[in-house]
Motif scaffolding. Structure first.
Motif, PDB file in Angstrom:
ATOM      1  N   ASP A 194      91.036  15.482  15.749  1.00  0.00           N
ATOM      2  CA  ASP A 194      91.728  16.633  16.322  1.00  0.00           C
ATOM      3  C   ASP A 194      90.869  17.896  16.261  1.00  0.00           C
ATOM      4  OD1 ASP A 194      93.933  15.063  16.865  1.00  0.00           O
ATOM      5  OD2 ASP A 194      95.001  15.618  15.037  1.00  0.00           O
ATOM      6  N   ILE A 216      87.995  18.197  19.161  1.00  0.00           N
ATOM      7  CA  ILE A 216      88.381  17.968  20.544  1.00  0.00           C
ATOM      8  C   ILE A 216      87.488  18.719  21.537  1.00  0.00           C
ATOM      9  CG2 ILE A 216      90.058  19.840  20.723  1.00  0.00           C
ATOM     10  CD1 ILE A 216      90.587  16.234  21.975  1.00  0.00           C
ATOM     11  N   ARG A 237      89.304  11.255  22.666  1.00  0.00           N
ATOM     12  CA  ARG A 237      90.327  11.447  21.636  1.00  0.00           C
ATOM     13  C   ARG A 237      91.470  10.451  21.803  1.00  0.00           C
ATOM     14  NH1 ARG A 237      93.107  10.770  18.344  1.00  0.00           N
ATOM     15  NH2 ARG A 237      94.312  12.167  16.997  1.00  0.00           N
ATOM     16  N   ILE A 238      91.881  10.231  23.041  1.00  0.00           N
ATOM     17  CA  ILE A 238      92.955   9.271  23.300  1.00  0.00           C
ATOM     18  C   ILE A 238      92.539   7.871  22.860  1.00  0.00           C
ATOM     19  CG2 ILE A 238      94.165   8.071  25.165  1.00  0.00           C
ATOM     20  CD1 ILE A 238      94.401  10.804  26.553  1.00  0.00           C
ATOM     21  N   ALA A 293     102.452  11.993  29.863  1.00  0.00           N
ATOM     22  CA  ALA A 293     101.346  12.933  30.057  1.00  0.00           C
ATOM     23  C   ALA A 293     101.644  13.975  31.131  1.00  0.00           C
ATOM     24  CB  ALA A 293     100.062  12.173  30.427  1.00  0.00           C
ATOM     25  N   GLU A 346     103.607  18.123  23.561  1.00  0.00           N
ATOM     26  CA  GLU A 346     102.362  18.667  23.034  1.00  0.00           C
ATOM     27  C   GLU A 346     101.356  17.526  22.889  1.00  0.00           C
ATOM     28  OE1 GLU A 346     101.757  21.791  22.581  1.00  0.00           O
ATOM     29  OE2 GLU A 346     103.791  22.594  22.769  1.00  0.00           O
ATOM     30  N   LEU A 347     100.072  17.874  22.870  1.00  0.00           N
ATOM     31  CA  LEU A 347      99.052  16.837  22.777  1.00  0.00           C
ATOM     32  C   LEU A 347      99.240  15.986  21.527  1.00  0.00           C
ATOM     33  CD1 LEU A 347      96.470  15.450  23.770  1.00  0.00           C
ATOM     34  CD2 LEU A 347      95.146  17.224  22.581  1.00  0.00           C
ATOM     35  N   TYR A 348      99.598  16.616  20.399  1.00  0.00           N
ATOM     36  CA  TYR A 348      99.744  15.837  19.170  1.00  0.00           C
ATOM     37  C   TYR A 348     100.879  14.823  19.289  1.00  0.00           C
ATOM     38  CZ  TYR A 348     103.911  18.397  17.557  1.00  0.00           C
ATOM     39  OH  TYR A 348     105.167  18.924  17.443  1.00  0.00           O
ATOM     40  N   ILE A 368      88.881  14.521  26.128  1.00  0.00           N
ATOM     41  CA  ILE A 368      90.285  14.127  25.972  1.00  0.00           C
ATOM     42  C   ILE A 368      90.399  12.606  25.975  1.00  0.00           C
ATOM     43  CG2 ILE A 368      92.554  14.144  27.054  1.00  0.00           C
ATOM     44  CD1 ILE A 368      91.924  16.718  25.671  1.00  0.00           C
ATOM     45  N   VAL A 375     101.805  13.326  22.209  1.00  0.00           N
ATOM     46  CA  VAL A 375     101.271  12.255  23.058  1.00  0.00           C
ATOM     47  C   VAL A 375     100.396  11.318  22.232  1.00  0.00           C
ATOM     48  CG1 VAL A 375      99.778  11.740  25.029  1.00  0.00           C
ATOM     49  CG2 VAL A 375     101.382  13.655  25.151  1.00  0.00           C
ATOM     50  N   LEU A 376      99.531  11.891  21.394  1.00  0.00           N
ATOM     51  CA  LEU A 376      98.639  11.085  20.569  1.00  0.00           C
ATOM     52  C   LEU A 376      99.412  10.256  19.554  1.00  0.00           C
ATOM     53  CD1 LEU A 376      95.838  13.749  19.979  1.00  0.00           C
ATOM     54  CD2 LEU A 376      95.689  11.729  21.457  1.00  0.00           C
TER      55      LEU A 376
END
Length: 354
Positions: free
Chosen positions: A276, A279, A235-236, A54, A65-67, A232, A69-70
């Motif tokens: 997604d 968000i 979403r996580i 992160a 990128e966030l995607y 966030i 990490v997810l």
């Protein structure tokens, strides 16, 4: 020789798949049986660089990128839910340290948390409800904390705890990072023995006149800004049920129910798209998060039905995954999410289709 940044990011994603399938999942039943996460799990995660995913590039992080990490978090959740739920808390502390104006605290703690030399957990829940359960009062040179944090995971596993409280005067949210390796008379800890994911080592904390000096404060943000960042986190946490769906469908494939697995994967893809897309929309995000938790329950139920009586044996993967699906209904939840799930599970079968 330094690795190309793009190759480094791809390597992190690949490592998540390998660790989930080859390290975490083979040991998941034993973790569930013993209520203990082996040190080898943390070593594997640290060696792969997954404690620092992160962190932004400017802080020495990989710049995922966030995607990405997810994806890593979702895949890891398919391996061992107690391990991953405990590990998920760590990333919030890395983000806080990377962005803190407290340079001395950042210089002291960011690097060892990114490598996993120090493992961290969080206690946000005391600051979330109104009125808050955890309050902060300004004193000379610091803050006095009083209140209650009902669920704190990783006790005995983590080295650091980020604890949040609401300022009694301004309603700002104050966050401090404290070491947890030494007992404190101002903090009373009560172990909570969970029927599922007990290896998360979850406790309740009662805090009585704990004075935290300013040099341990990692952030102070307005009430509205604090809640804006909670999307966030929602979403996580949506990666947990989708990770369980990944594992349930993999086993369904193995035992000859590929059509059912394919249908569940398609539903999972639809939920992922909704998560997604929502968000920045709290209500839509809560709705998608509920759909994910409901889907995890459905996937686990399909697996038990497909596997038959042996799937009910204590320690069997279907039995454990069914209990873990229930965990996603309430873990890291909010009252709005709980109400929505009650409505969904009590409605007519055709009323909601995630």
């Amino acid at each position: 020789m330094s690795i190309d940044p793009e190759a480094r990011r791809a390597q992190l994603v690949e490592s998540a798949y390998r660790i989930a399938d080859d390290v975490l999942f083979p040991a998941a039943a034993e973790v569930d049986r013993t209520g203990s996460i082996p040190d080898s799990h943390w070593t594997a995660i640290a060696d792969a660089g997954l404690f620092g995913i992160a962190a932004p590039v400017e802080s020495g992080g990989p710049g995922l990128e966030l995607y990405q990490v997810l994806e890593i978090q979702e895949v890891m959740a398919s391996g061992c839910l107690p391990t991953v739920f405990t590990w998920l808390q760590h990333h919030g502390v890395v983000i806080s340290l990377a962005g803190t104006p407290n340079a001395l605290l950042r210089d002291e703690l960011l690097a060892p948390t990114m490598t996993g030399e120090l493992r961290a957990g969080v206690a946000y829940a005391g600051a979330v409800p109104t009125p808050p359960r955890m309050r902060a009062t300004r004193v000379d040179g610091g803050w006095r904390l009083n209140g209650y944090a009902p669920f704190v995971s990783g006790w005995g596993v983590i080295d650091l705890l980020q604890i949040s409280a609401r300022d009694v005067d301004s309603d700002d949210v104050i966050a401090a990072i404290l070491p947890v390796d030494q007992p404190s008379p101002e903090i009373a800890m009560t172990p909570l023995h969970l029927g599922v994911a007990d290896a998360t080592r979850t406790v309740a904390l009662a805090v009585d006149d704990l004075v935290v000096p300013d040099d341990r404060i990692v952030s102070r943000v307005g009430h509205a800004d604090f809640f804006a960042t909670q999307n966030i986190g929602l979403r996580i946490n949506g990666t947990l049920p989708l990770g369980l769906v990944r594992r349930c469908t993999a086993i369904l494939d193995e035992i000859g129910h590929s059509t059912a697995a394919r249908g569940l994967r398609e539903r999972g893809s639809a939920v992922r798209v909704r998560l997604d897309a929502a968000i920045t929309d709290h209500d839509a995000l809560i709705d998608a998060r509920a759909a994910g938790a409901q889907l995890a329950v459905d996937a686990a139920a399909a697996l038990i039905a497909a596997d038959g009586g042996r799937g009910l044996l204590r320690g069997a993967h279907p039995e454990r995954l069914a209990r873990e699906a229930m965990f996603t209904l309430v873990a890291a939840s909010r009252p709005q999410l709980k109400d929505l799930l009650v409505e969904r599970f009590s409605a007519r079968p055709d009323a909601h289709t995630p």
